[in-house]
Design a protein around this motif. Structure first.
Motif, PDB file in Angstrom:
ATOM      1  N   GLU A 114     -79.496 -12.886   5.327  1.00 38.59           N
ATOM      2  CA  GLU A 114     -80.505 -13.958   5.576  1.00 38.59           C
ATOM      3  C   GLU A 114     -81.028 -14.508   4.218  1.00 38.59           C
ATOM      4  OE1 GLU A 114     -83.525 -13.524   8.570  1.00 38.59           O
ATOM      5  OE2 GLU A 114     -82.009 -12.618   9.957  1.00 38.59           O
ATOM      6  N   PHE A 115     -81.059 -13.507   3.335  1.00 38.81           N
ATOM      7  CA  PHE A 115     -81.794 -13.792   2.160  1.00 38.81           C
ATOM      8  C   PHE A 115     -80.884 -13.970   0.808  1.00 38.81           C
ATOM      9  CE2 PHE A 115     -84.424 -11.248   4.682  1.00 38.81           C
ATOM     10  CZ  PHE A 115     -85.729 -11.702   4.508  1.00 38.81           C
ATOM     11  N   ILE A 116     -79.871 -13.637   1.076  1.00 44.50           N
ATOM     12  CA  ILE A 116     -78.796 -13.665  -0.263  1.00 44.50           C
ATOM     13  C   ILE A 116     -78.051 -14.916  -0.529  1.00 44.50           C
ATOM     14  CG2 ILE A 116     -76.858 -12.955  -1.587  1.00 44.50           C
ATOM     15  CD1 ILE A 116     -77.506  -9.859  -0.197  1.00 44.50           C
ATOM     16  N   ARG A 117     -78.345 -15.545  -1.569  1.00 43.90           N
ATOM     17  CA  ARG A 117     -77.797 -16.964  -1.712  1.00 43.90           C
ATOM     18  C   ARG A 117     -76.301 -16.764  -1.385  1.00 43.90           C
ATOM     19  NH1 ARG A 117     -79.968 -20.960  -1.076  1.00 43.90           N
ATOM     20  NH2 ARG A 117     -79.044 -22.130  -2.673  1.00 43.90           N
ATOM     21  N   PRO A 118     -75.576 -18.053  -1.065  1.00 46.10           N
ATOM     22  CA  PRO A 118     -74.088 -17.917  -0.704  1.00 46.10           C
ATOM     23  C   PRO A 118     -73.243 -17.562  -1.981  1.00 46.10           C
ATOM     24  CG  PRO A 118     -75.083 -20.020   0.398  1.00 46.10           C
ATOM     25  CD  PRO A 118     -76.376 -19.250  -0.427  1.00 46.10           C
ATOM     26  N   HIS A 119     -73.689 -18.209  -3.013  1.00 47.79           N
ATOM     27  CA  HIS A 119     -72.888 -17.734  -4.267  1.00 47.79           C
ATOM     28  C   HIS A 119     -73.018 -16.297  -4.643  1.00 47.79           C
ATOM     29  CE1 HIS A 119     -76.642 -18.130  -6.363  1.00 47.79           C
ATOM     30  NE2 HIS A 119     -76.350 -17.177  -7.381  1.00 47.79           N
ATOM     31  N   ALA A 120     -74.173 -15.827  -4.256  1.00 49.09           N
ATOM     32  CA  ALA A 120     -74.399 -14.027  -4.521  1.00 49.09           C
ATOM     33  C   ALA A 120     -73.676 -13.379  -3.678  1.00 49.09           C
ATOM     34  CB  ALA A 120     -75.737 -13.853  -4.353  1.00 49.09           C
ATOM     35  N   LEU A 121     -73.478 -13.781  -2.163  1.00 47.61           N
ATOM     36  CA  LEU A 121     -72.720 -13.028  -1.323  1.00 47.61           C
ATOM     37  C   LEU A 121     -71.230 -13.144  -1.596  1.00 47.61           C
ATOM     38  CD1 LEU A 121     -74.077 -14.288   1.978  1.00 47.61           C
ATOM     39  CD2 LEU A 121     -74.111 -12.152   1.315  1.00 47.61           C
ATOM     40  N   MET A 228     -80.327 -14.206  -6.914  1.00 43.96           N
ATOM     41  CA  MET A 228     -79.456 -13.758  -6.013  1.00 43.96           C
ATOM     42  C   MET A 228     -80.271 -14.286  -4.649  1.00 43.96           C
ATOM     43  SD  MET A 228     -79.192  -9.726  -4.819  1.00 43.96           S
ATOM     44  CE  MET A 228     -80.747  -9.666  -4.970  1.00 43.96           C
ATOM     45  N   LEU A 229     -81.568 -14.550  -4.746  1.00 43.80           N
ATOM     46  CA  LEU A 229     -82.459 -14.828  -3.570  1.00 43.80           C
ATOM     47  C   LEU A 229     -82.900 -16.169  -3.412  1.00 43.80           C
ATOM     48  CD1 LEU A 229     -84.530 -11.558  -3.333  1.00 43.80           C
ATOM     49  CD2 LEU A 229     -82.585 -12.114  -2.177  1.00 43.80           C
ATOM     50  N   ILE A 230     -83.081 -16.853  -4.446  1.00 42.16           N
ATOM     51  CA  ILE A 230     -83.771 -18.134  -4.470  1.00 42.16           C
ATOM     52  C   ILE A 230     -83.107 -19.430  -4.909  1.00 42.16           C
ATOM     53  CG2 ILE A 230     -85.812 -19.158  -5.418  1.00 42.16           C
ATOM     54  CD1 ILE A 230     -87.079 -16.507  -6.026  1.00 42.16           C
ATOM     55  N   GLY A 231     -82.997 -20.591  -4.055  1.00 39.06           N
ATOM     56  CA  GLY A 231     -82.566 -21.712  -4.264  1.00 39.06           C
ATOM     57  C   GLY A 231     -83.416 -22.826  -4.202  1.00 39.06           C
ATOM     58  N   PRO A 286     -91.145 -19.081   4.218  1.00 37.34           N
ATOM     59  CA  PRO A 286     -91.066 -18.588   2.674  1.00 37.34           C
ATOM     60  C   PRO A 286     -90.237 -17.222   2.998  1.00 37.34           C
ATOM     61  CG  PRO A 286     -93.237 -19.127   3.241  1.00 37.34           C
ATOM     62  CD  PRO A 286     -92.461 -19.037   4.266  1.00 37.34           C
ATOM     63  N   LYS A 287     -89.436 -16.888   2.086  1.00 39.93           N
ATOM     64  CA  LYS A 287     -88.427 -15.858   2.028  1.00 39.93           C
ATOM     65  C   LYS A 287     -88.997 -14.606   1.024  1.00 39.93           C
ATOM     66  CE  LYS A 287     -84.581 -16.827   1.259  1.00 39.93           C
ATOM     67  NZ  LYS A 287     -83.053 -17.503   0.705  1.00 39.93           N
ATOM     68  N   VAL A 288     -89.311 -15.009  -0.278  1.00 42.23           N
ATOM     69  CA  VAL A 288     -89.776 -13.889  -1.027  1.00 42.23           C
ATOM     70  C   VAL A 288     -91.196 -13.956  -1.637  1.00 42.23           C
ATOM     71  CG1 VAL A 288     -89.252 -13.214  -3.526  1.00 42.23           C
ATOM     72  CG2 VAL A 288     -87.391 -14.012  -1.912  1.00 42.23           C
ATOM     73  N   LEU A 289     -91.835 -12.772  -1.912  1.00 47.89           N
ATOM     74  CA  LEU A 289     -93.073 -12.906  -2.320  1.00 47.89           C
ATOM     75  C   LEU A 289     -93.125 -11.945  -3.854  1.00 47.89           C
ATOM     76  CD1 LEU A 289     -96.375 -12.960  -1.816  1.00 47.89           C
ATOM     77  CD2 LEU A 289     -96.089 -10.575  -0.985  1.00 47.89           C
TER      78      LEU A 289
END
Length: 537
Positions: A114-121, A228-231, A286-289
């Motif tokens: 749910e958190f990892i960006r498609p390119h990082a996956l 990895m996490l933020i787009g 929001p996904k990341v703190l």
């Protein structure tokens, strides 16, 4: 034609390879079961079955480059070409790495996909990097990797003297390892020390649930976590004010940065909850703190344990991942004045639970740095957190800088082995006391010159004082132009603002200037504030 050959022709990736492994193994097992049923039915004596063992002399394959341990699949009970085909699939490095990635993309509480960006996956293990740990197996002959021959390295010996007078030297083998390509997560000797350090410092015994990797400074680890996490479509929650280096990473992405108010005790949980509720009403999740909990840069505040517990609980309730950027943890000295000479031996640095130590759901990635403790020029930091996320950082490193500097890691490992954990603790105590004393000197001088013109909170860690100027709503021109003209370097608060808004704050660092230089700088700064007050600005 083998399954592996067909996969190569179709240019399938490791994930598809793993699916083919499972399908091929299941088909073969079903055929074997069918033969067993027929033999039982016909009451025939069972024929001998050849068990194909792992081609490696251990039951598990530990792949540092993947950040995980992969149990060797049960040996297929098949004969001849079919068994060889399955072995080729099961033990192919790319397939092994993909098994790590596939099996480790969730924890009991968090689905990391749910958190990892498609390119990082989509990141896959480097087939060349995957061979690196295998080179240490006794008897292994490598004709695969393109390693330069160490006999041609012009460096034949290396030693260095440390501040206790000891001269530490590298053996020939240690030097060759430091100069050669090495494991992506870090040199084994350094990683071993750091894993034990983290387990002890954070009271978190080492398990497969968390792992770590060395990076070229903690900033590189943060950069890879952000990648990895933020787009651009994501909303990120950060300290307000926050570290300017992280803003420089996130702003070009185009993500929505929301600052959460901080005070002398760290990030304010009530403000965080308010922001989350407002975001929910707008349909935003929001996904990341991101937070700097100790000696916060720029404010110098340190989050209390109670605050951290509240923040972690909110992260669990709202399904957030936490980036705990903590380069000043070992520079935590408290708000009390520096102890007297007779009390120094009894002094112990304050310790509080980290967010990482509280993490029971796999939500916290922690970033530590040697820059403030050993040397900023070594460019070494380390990232600790859930194994699935550390694995993704390792895959990124494989495709970018391969691994941190071997020489820097070897220097650090040799020093830490010389010190041991008691020596490490003595050193960080000395570092904390040093900055504590400088804090006291700087604050005394600040009271002398700035009491009428600014207010601030006594920092309990780190190397910064965060001045709030009286009667000045925007410090940008004052600091960037007028202070520079007076040859005083300070930083305006706007540089640390998540929304780039005007600020009445100024950051000052007390880490390197002599007491005499501090006195002169603050005297010049006072004159600027007097002039600004006289002009009504």
């Amino acid at each position: 034609e083998s399954v592996y050959g067909r996969l190569r022709e179709r240019e399938e990736g490791p994930r598809e390879t793993c699916r083919e492994i499972d399908r091929a193994s299941e088909r073969a097992s079903e055929r074997e079961r069918e033969r067993e049923r027929k033999r039982a039915k016909e009451d025939e004596p069972a024929r001998p079955v050849v068990t194909v063992a792992s081609p490696f002399p251990f039951p598990q394959l530990t792949l540092p480059d993947a950040g995980g341990t992969v149990p060797a699949p049960p040996p297929p009970r098949h004969k001849g070409p079919e068994a060889r085909r399955i072995l080729a699939l099961v033990f192919h490095p790319a397939a092994l790495q993909a098994r790590v990635a596939r099996s480790n993309l969730s924890s009991a509480k968090v689905d990391y996909e749910e958190f990892i960006r498609p390119h990082a996956l989509r990141r896959e293990a480097s087939p060349i990097r995957a061979l690196t740990p295998l080179l240490k197996i006794p008897g292994m002959i490598s004709l695969g990797g393109g390693l330069p021959n160490p006999e041609l390295f012009p460096f034949k010996s290396m030693n260095f003297e440390v501040d206790d007078g000891s001269v530490l030297s590298f053996t020939e083998g240690e030097l060759k390892d430091a100069l050669q390509y090495s494991n992506t997560p870090g040199l084994p000797a350094l990683l071993e020390f750091l894993e034990t350090l983290q387990a002890e410092e954070h009271k978190k015994p080492k398990t497969d649930e968390w792992s770590m990797c060395v990076q070229t400074g903690s900033q590189e680890g943060i950069a890879k976590a952000v990648d990895m996490l933020i787009g651009s479509e994501d909303t990120v929650l950060v300290d307000n004010p926050t570290y300017a280096g992280t803003l420089a990473l996130m702003r070009p992405i185009g993500c929505n940065l929301i600052g959460v108010r901080c005070d002398a005790e760290g990030m304010v949980p009530e403000d965080l909850l308010r922001i989350l509720e407002e975001a929910k009403q707008k349909g935003v999740r929001p996904k990341v703190l991101y937070t700097v909990p100790t000696g916060q840069n720029p404010s110098g505040c340190t989050a209390t344990e109670h605050r951290k517990q509240k923040l972690y609980q909110i992260a669990c309730d709202w399904n957030l991942l936490i980036l705990e950027d903590d380069p000043y943890r070992f520079l935590h000295y408290g708000t009390e004045p520096h102890p007297s000479d007779t009390q120094v031996a009894e002094w112990t640095r304050p310790k509080s639970k980290s967010l990482f130590s509280m993490d029971v759901e796999g939500r916290v990635m922690r970033f530590d740095s040697f820059s403030k403790i050993l040397s900023s020029g070594l460019r070494l930091g380390f990232v600790t957190g859930p194994s699935p996320l550390i694995n993704r950082i390792n895959l990124h490193t494989q495709a970018s800088n391969l691994h941190p500097s071997g020489i820097s890691q070897a220097f650090c490992a040799k020093l830490l082995q010389h010190w041991g954990f008691e020596g490490w603790e003595r050193h960080v105590k000395r570092v904390a006391l040093y900055y504590m004393k400088r804090r006291d000197i700087f604050e005394d001088l600040s009271r002398k010159y700035l009491s009428e013109y600014a207010e601030w909170t006594t920092p309990s860690a780190g190397m910064f004082v965060w001045f709030k100027l009286k009667g000045i709503q925007d410090t940008q021109e004052l600091i960037q132009k007028k202070a520079m003209e007076e040859k005083v370097i300070l930083l305006p608060g706007q540089a640390f603002s998540p929304d780039n808004s005007k600020s009445e704050y100024v950051r000052a660092a007390f880490s390197t200037a002599t007491p005499e230089a501090m006195d002169e700088a603050l005297s010049r700064f006072q004159k600027l504030l007097i002039d600004a007050a006289s002009q009504g600005k």
